[in-house]
Each structure stands twice: as C-alpha cells, then as structure tokens.
Design an enzyme around this catalytic site. Structure first.
Site, short mmCIF file in Angstrom:
data_model
loop_
_atom_site.label_atom_id
_atom_site.label_comp_id
_atom_site.label_asym_id
_atom_site.label_seq_id
_atom_site.Cartn_x
_atom_site.Cartn_y
_atom_site.Cartn_z
N ASN A 186 3.51 -135.24 68.54
CA ASN A 186 2.38 -136.18 68.56
C ASN A 186 1.68 -136.40 70.07
O ASN A 186 0.78 -135.85 70.16
CB ASN A 186 2.89 -137.45 68.14
CG ASN A 186 1.82 -138.63 67.89
OD1 ASN A 186 0.61 -138.29 68.34
ND2 ASN A 186 2.06 -139.61 66.99
N ASP A 187 2.34 -137.09 70.86
CA ASP A 187 2.02 -137.09 72.16
C ASP A 187 1.57 -135.74 72.96
O ASP A 187 0.47 -135.87 73.75
CB ASP A 187 3.03 -137.82 73.35
CG ASP A 187 3.24 -139.32 72.51
OD1 ASP A 187 2.38 -139.92 71.84
OD2 ASP A 187 4.44 -139.88 72.73
N VAL A 188 2.27 -134.83 72.79
CA VAL A 188 2.16 -133.70 73.52
C VAL A 188 0.81 -132.89 72.98
O VAL A 188 0.21 -131.79 73.64
CB VAL A 188 3.22 -132.43 73.68
CG1 VAL A 188 4.49 -133.07 74.04
CG2 VAL A 188 3.44 -132.17 72.21
N VAL A 189 0.36 -133.42 71.89
CA VAL A 189 -0.93 -132.68 71.53
C VAL A 189 -1.97 -133.93 71.47
O VAL A 189 -3.25 -133.62 70.80
CB VAL A 189 -1.06 -131.88 70.25
CG1 VAL A 189 -0.06 -130.77 70.26
CG2 VAL A 189 -0.49 -132.94 69.16
N ALA B 226 5.20 -142.41 72.78
CA ALA B 226 4.38 -143.22 73.89
C ALA B 226 3.74 -144.49 73.27
O ALA B 226 3.20 -145.36 73.92
CB ALA B 226 3.24 -142.48 74.29
#
Lengths: 475, 104
Positions: free
Chosen positions: A401-404, A442
């Site tokens: 999720n957060d990494v994209v 996050a």
C-alpha cells in the site's frame, strides 16, 4: 607446554597464551571476511559459514586455553557443564531455526537478537559483582545496552508475531526521555561511589530501568518502521557484546561486536533513507495516525472481475508484480510464482518490483520470493523498475500500500511526502489485490486506488491469485 | 575527568581496535544490495553472539562446588548466547540456501 616462553613488557606468557590470542586473531579475520562475503549474493552463503567457523574456533580455544587472573585453566567439571549447556542451547537454536516458516523470519531474527542482548546483560551483571573487575564503566554500559536490546527485541518479536499491539501515547516520549536521564544519572552515581562494587542493589535497579526503557522505546513504533527498529536493536546487541569484550580484554569480542554495531547502524540509516525519514523521526514515532487524506482524490473505486483480470493479464506483454506485507500474511509467495510461470508460458514478460522497505524487514520480500523459487534476476529494485513503469502493461499490487502511494510524490501535506515509492501509477493498468479498503500502516488514504487506470480485486491474496490462475487456465 | 584519561590510557589498544572496526563495519556493508538485507542482518546478529566467549569464561571459572545465583545466571547467559549463535547462523544459512538454489 606451559613453560613461560618469553617475557614481553614485563608480562610473562606461555605457548597457550600465544595460541589463544592467535586463534582470536583468526576468528576476527573470519568475522570480517565472512561479513564481506555476506554482502554479495554469490558468496553470501560461504560468508556465513566462514563467520560461523570463526565463532566455533574462538569458543573451542577459549574453553581449553583460557586462564583466569590466577593462571588456572577451566577445570574439567566446568568444561563438562559448558559443553552440556552449549549442546542444549545449540540444539534448541537449530531446531527453532529449521522449523520456523519463512514468513516468520523477521520475528525470529528479533528473537535471536533478544537472546544475544540477554546474554550480554547477564554477563555485565555477573562481572559487576566480580571484585577483580576494574572496568566498571564498560561493564555497566554492556549491562544497560544489553538489557535495552533484550526487552526491545522481545517487544519487536511480540509485535511482529501479532502478540503485542501498538500502544502509543503522546506522553510516552517524555517518559522515555526521563528514563534515559535516569539511566545516565544512576550510572554516574554508581561509578562515583568510592566502593562501587558494594552497590549491587542499585545495579539491579539500573537493570530494571533499562529493561523498562527497552519496552517503552519499541512500544509506540508502528508496523512500517519495524525494519528500522530491528536493525537498530541488532546494532545495540553488537555494541553490548563489544563492551563485554573490554572486560575480558578480548579483542575478538570487541572487533566482532563493534563490526556488527557499525554495520547495523549503517543498515539502519540506509533504511531510514529509503523511507525519506530521519532516525530521530522514526524513534519518536512521528508516523501513523492523524494522516492527511488527500481530499481531492475521493472519486470512485472500480472493481475488476476475475475474468477481466485474467484476460488483461494473459494478453499483456509486460507485467510487474509489486508485493508487500499482505503477500507475506497470506503466504501467497508460491501462488505468485505459479502465476508468474503461467504468464511467462503465455509469452508475457513478468518481473517483480521490490521496494526496499516492503514487508516488515529489509529484503523481506526477497527472502519470501526466494523461498518460492522465484529466480532472483526477476527481482528488480525500486529505481530500476521505475524506469520501466511507463512501458508496463499491467502492474499487480499484492498486499502493498504505502510503497506505491502516489501521495508521496504529489501531496506535500502527506505524512509520507518525499518517501521514494514504486510509481505503479505510471503503468497502463493497475490491479490492486487487497483484503479490504483498510489503510496501509502509515494510516493514510492511497489515491492510487481511485485512479482511472486502477482496478481493485478484493479478497485474501492467496485465494485471489489461485482463482486468477484457474481463470487464466480456462482461457 | 581523570578517570576518563586513565580509562583511555589503560584501554588504548582495544579503543584503537574499536575505532578501526567502526570504519571497517561501515566499509564492508556499504553497497550491499537490498536483496541481502535480511540475511545480512541475521548473519551479523549471529556474529554479535560473540558474547558467548564471555559466558564461557564466566562459567569456566565459576565455583561449581556450591549452588549459587551467579552460577545459574552464568549458565543462563551461556544458554542465551548459544541460542543466538547457533540459531542465528543456521537461520541465515537456511535463507541463503534458497538464494543459491534458483541460480542454476
């Protein structure tokens, strides 16, 4: 054999002394060489074996050649006790390491780190009571750092295995600062006493406060920051072992410990850099909660049916899979590999885009996919895969999720603004596999899900991929 | 202040080793690909089990003729240290074995 061989600088020594020190030198060389080999994929396994043999060598020579201040060797009964203890500890360690699942690797590393910290703390505690010990400062430092590493790693272990939740409160920051000041003050107070050996009860207090600090320091740190914390705790254990090395004037212990301490610190900073945050920020737990949702992105979420997804994938030229923690939780690495082989069989080029902090540990995804037999030239690092994104037909985001999250590039107010991400949004089509509309670690909204080229495939990653595979097979 | 100077002088050699080891550690680790971060961390973690040497020395020279808290704690320290060393190296090897396999 035990005749005095020579007297050097007023210090008489025997063959045994010289041989013991020489074996430590050899062990130190093996540690450095092993660590060096460990940092290249082709030589890594050899490196690990070299480092392990250095350790075994140092253990054996210590057992048979070490002399106390009075010049006497380790007695026969003691040798037996030691060998039995080593046997038991070694057997337990080997069994645990063979049985554990690959997905549980991060918590296992945390657990082993905790045991190392505990050993250092206990050695510090016991050596403090030894009246011949003249290096009380380092003894106490080893005790403090070891206990923090122990309790901190145990909490990290609990969190990673889902046994301990996040407890975060604003005031904890201040409690931690007070505890740190308390630890420092207590250490200075003990050392300034004319006969510091007599203050055993204060040393137990110091131990308790340090343990408490370790717990409270890891407690508020959230999921996405765990890799950084584990690495930091790892480097603390190394430093604690080095402190004990000072007590025994043992250069192999000092070198080994500090080597790990320095390497762990660098790794910690590398990871902070990958998330575009300072270490300070991670430690104070600035992440998570109160996220700024990017309001303008509202829009609607589009789902994709399995048959649409399978057609889209089967007729693509280039597919990139971006795995995240969801893949680990669902144990879907084997299924991902199966999907990859199936698509490759249909002439689709498949690669994996690996974000440096995807998962709960640096390189976590690499280990998982390696377990599933994914060839490692298919694992492409973030900077490389980003160059290929616009030429990619379909990106499959599995439990990441957060990494994209494009908010990192586009929304200056977002808590993750500035964090380098994989630009999945640039691909022609994005399929996001997700259990539900929950937010990432996050705790912020992901505008990627609302984009025109994005479609969602809800459900457990493992089930979704399996269904996708059977759907493609029917084409 | 005096204590610090005395400490520095009496430990000057180990302190040299320590400072140089810091540079060595940084040098050896930089440029490591992120593929290897987890095994590297785990391998380094096993090396930090050198504390086991301290445990061996402690128990080795302990008085076994009477049963004491120190003895129990010493044996416990050794047990923890061995777990760290044996488990750490074994688990690193297990991870790296998988990297190896798919190279063919």
């Amino acid at each position: 054999m035990d005749n005095i061989l020579h007297t050097f600088n007023g210090e008489a020594f025997t063959y045994a002394h010289a041989f013991l020190e020489f074996s430590y030198l050899l062990a130190a060389i093996l540690f450095v060489y092993g660590l060096k080999l460990l940092s290249h994929p082709e030589t890594a396994r050899k490196g690990n074996i070299w480092a392990a043999s250095g350790m075994i060598l140092a253990m054996i020579t210590t057992l048979f050649l070490h002399e106390d201040d009075g010049g006497s060797r380790i007695g026969f009964t003691n040798v037996i006790v030691i060998i039995v203890t080593l046997g038991i500890g070694g057997a337990i360690g080997l069994v645990i390491s063979k049985r554990v699942k690959m997905t549980a690797m991060p918590e296992l590393v945390s657990f082993f780190n905790a045991t190392g910290g505990a050993a250092s703390a206990l050695v510090g505690l016991l050596e403090y009571g030894n009246p011949g010990n003249e290096s009380l400062l380092v003894t106490l430092l080893g005790l403090i750092i070891g206990s923090i590493a122990f309790s901190g790693s145990m909490i990290a272990y609990g969190k990673l295995s889902g046994k301990v939740g996040n407890i975060s409160a604003g005031f904890m920051k201040y409690v931690n600062i007070v505890l740190l000041i308390g630890i420092t003050a207590l250490t200075v107070y003990i050392l300034l006493q004319p006969e510091p050996h007599k203050y055993a009860s204060l040393v137990y207090l110091l131990l308790a406060v340090s343990l408490l600090y370790g717990i409270l320091f890891v407690m508020p740190i959230g999921g996405a920051d765990m890799p950084v914390v584990i690495s930091l705790l790892n480097s603390l254990t190394g430093i604690a072992a080095a402190m004990a090395g000072f007590i025994y004037h043992n250069l192999a212990m000092i070198l080994g410990g500090i080597l790990v301490g320095a390497a762990g610190s660098i790794l910690t900073l590398l990871m902070c850099k990958a998330m575009n945050r300072s270490l300070w920020n991670v430690l104070l737990g600035g992440f998570g909660g109160g996220g700024v949702a990017s309001g303008e992105e509202g829009g609607t979420i589009k789902e994709i049916t399995l048959s649409d997804a399978s057609i889209l994938l089967a007729y693509s030229q280039k597919v990139v899979i971006i795995p995240g923690y969801g893949l680990a939780v669902a144990q879907a690495q084997h299924n991902a590999h199966e999907l990859e082989k199936l698509l490759e069989g249909k002439g689709v080029q498949v690669k994996y885009g690996i974000h440096p902090v995807a998962g709960r540990m640096p390189g976590h995804m690499n280990v998982l996919l390696a377990e599933a037999d994914v060839s490692y030239d298919k694992l492409v690092e973030m900077d490389e895969i980003n160059k290929e994104m616009s030429a990619t037909d379909v990106v499959i985001v599995i439990g990441a999720n957060d990494v994209v999250n494009p908010a990192a590039n586009e929304t200056p107010g977002s808590p993750i603004y500035g964090m380098p991400i994989i630009n999945a949004v640039e691909a022609k089509n994005v399929i996001v596999m997700k259990r539900g509309m929950g937010k990432g670690y996050a705790g912020i909204e992901n505008p990627l899900f609302f984009r025109d080229n994005t479609r969602m495939l809800f459900g457990n990653a493992k089930d979704s991929i399996q269904k996708l595979i059977s759907e493609i097979n029917t084409l | 202040m005096e204590e610090i100077i005395v400490f520095f002088y009496s430990f000057r050699e180990p302190i040299f080793i320590m400072v140089l080891s810091i540079f060595l550690g940084i040098e050896v680790i930089s440029n490591v690909p992120s593929v290897l971060h987890t095994p590297l961390m785990s391998g380094a973690n096993a090396i930090s089990g050198v504390i086991i040497i301290g445990g061996i020395i402690l128990v080795g020279h302990a008085d076994l003729s009477r049963f004491s808290l120190e003895l129990i704690l010493g044996i416990l320290a050794m047990l923890f240290g061995t777990l760290n060393v044996a488990g750490g190296f074994a688990v690193t090897d297990r991870m790296l074995e998988m990297f190896k396999k798919k190279k063919k």
